[in-house]
Design a protein around this motif. Sequence first.
Motif, short mmCIF file in Angstrom:
data_model
loop_
_atom_site.label_atom_id
_atom_site.label_comp_id
_atom_site.label_asym_id
_atom_site.label_seq_id
_atom_site.Cartn_x
_atom_site.Cartn_y
_atom_site.Cartn_z
N GLU A 61 0.82 -1.21 0.00
CA GLU A 61 0.00 0.00 0.00
C GLU A 61 0.85 1.26 0.00
O GLU A 61 0.40 2.32 -0.45
CB GLU A 61 -0.95 0.00 1.20
N ALA A 62 2.07 1.14 0.49
CA ALA A 62 2.95 2.31 0.54
C ALA A 62 3.58 2.62 -0.82
O ALA A 62 4.07 3.74 -1.04
CB ALA A 62 4.06 2.09 1.57
N LEU A 63 3.56 1.66 -1.75
CA LEU A 63 4.22 1.85 -3.04
C LEU A 63 3.41 2.77 -3.97
O LEU A 63 3.98 3.56 -4.72
CB LEU A 63 4.45 0.50 -3.72
N VAL A 64 2.10 2.62 -3.95
CA VAL A 64 1.21 3.45 -4.78
C VAL A 64 -0.04 3.75 -3.96
O VAL A 64 -0.34 3.04 -3.00
CB VAL A 64 0.81 2.73 -6.10
N PRO A 65 -0.80 4.78 -4.31
CA PRO A 65 -2.03 5.06 -3.56
C PRO A 65 -3.03 3.92 -3.66
O PRO A 65 -3.29 3.40 -4.75
CB PRO A 65 -2.57 6.32 -4.23
N HIS A 66 -3.56 3.50 -2.54
CA HIS A 66 -4.63 2.50 -2.46
C HIS A 66 -5.83 3.15 -1.79
O HIS A 66 -5.68 3.85 -0.78
CB HIS A 66 -4.19 1.28 -1.64
N ARG A 67 -7.02 2.89 -2.32
CA ARG A 67 -8.23 3.48 -1.76
C ARG A 67 -9.27 2.40 -1.47
O ARG A 67 -9.36 1.38 -2.16
CB ARG A 67 -8.83 4.49 -2.74
N LEU A 68 -10.06 2.64 -0.44
CA LEU A 68 -11.20 1.80 -0.02
C LEU A 68 -10.77 0.43 0.50
O LEU A 68 -11.53 -0.53 0.45
CB LEU A 68 -12.21 1.63 -1.17
N TYR A 69 -9.57 0.35 1.04
CA TYR A 69 -9.13 -0.87 1.72
C TYR A 69 -9.18 -0.65 3.23
O TYR A 69 -8.63 0.33 3.73
CB TYR A 69 -7.68 -1.22 1.33
#
Length: 306
Positions: A61-69
């Motif tokens: 999750e820190a590598l690219v933006p993740h949403r709604l997790y």
Amino acid sequence: MRANSGSLDKAVLIAGPTASGKSALALGLAQRTGGVVINTDSMQVYRDLRIITARPTENEEALVPHRLYGHVDASVNFSAGAWIADAAKALADARTQGRQPIFIGGSGLYFKALTRGLSAVPPIPAAVREGVRARLEQDGVEALHAELAQRDPVSAERLKPRDRTRIARALEVVEATGRPLPDWHRDGLPPLLPPGEFSALFLAPQRDELYARIDARFDAMLAAGALEEVEALAARKLDPLLPAMKAHGVPALMRHLKGEISRGEAAEIGRADTRHYAKRQFTWFRHQLPEFAWVAPEAATPWFVG
């Protein structure tokens, strides 16, 4: 239909059965395009269930933006309607930031809501929901199905007489709104992504290979602390009809924690339930969303750039 990693104006939809490699594919694409990964899985929304639902790791999750997790508490009866409202904001944010939206998951209803629209059922008041659930426990599912046959005969005919969750849901809707579910389904909300605004694929591994991956992953989840995660969830003593309480592996592991079955038996039930779910995912997407291109996992990356 192919997606081009340079076409950032179009959303990319990556679906497929559990354990098919969707998360790794989405992560790689997001790294190449500067995209944002948007969860489209009904169980990975729950913060209580990172391990047992195979959510991306904190490092991923820190590598690219993740949403709604992991943004919903397990006590919430989260729905496709609630998800589509959150997804609309995530999509708008991605477009504002100039990032390619990459929707990834295995929940067919979420993808159908995204691309076809959704019924406009309003939120059900907690008092109504709790009242229906209390009657379900006191009177039994057969009594509620008989009541539903009087108040919403179309839904009662469509549902199996012992489908506790869907019977309760249909009764909640008619009790809270005075209208049966079919009426709400007819008067639906428009899709967030109409045709032409997305490219979509369905990862389709060979069945035997997929089932072996499912079995191995479930064992890896147990080694990583899935049982302890379920134990913490069980300690909250939540309504067993809540979606989070029915995530694959959770009911069996809870039975083990109660001393009803061995850890090995719970693991085998969890593996079998997950394999059966994967089989249903193949069938659902084939019949419900034929616009998704079926791609073998090893051919998926070239699909985006060819």
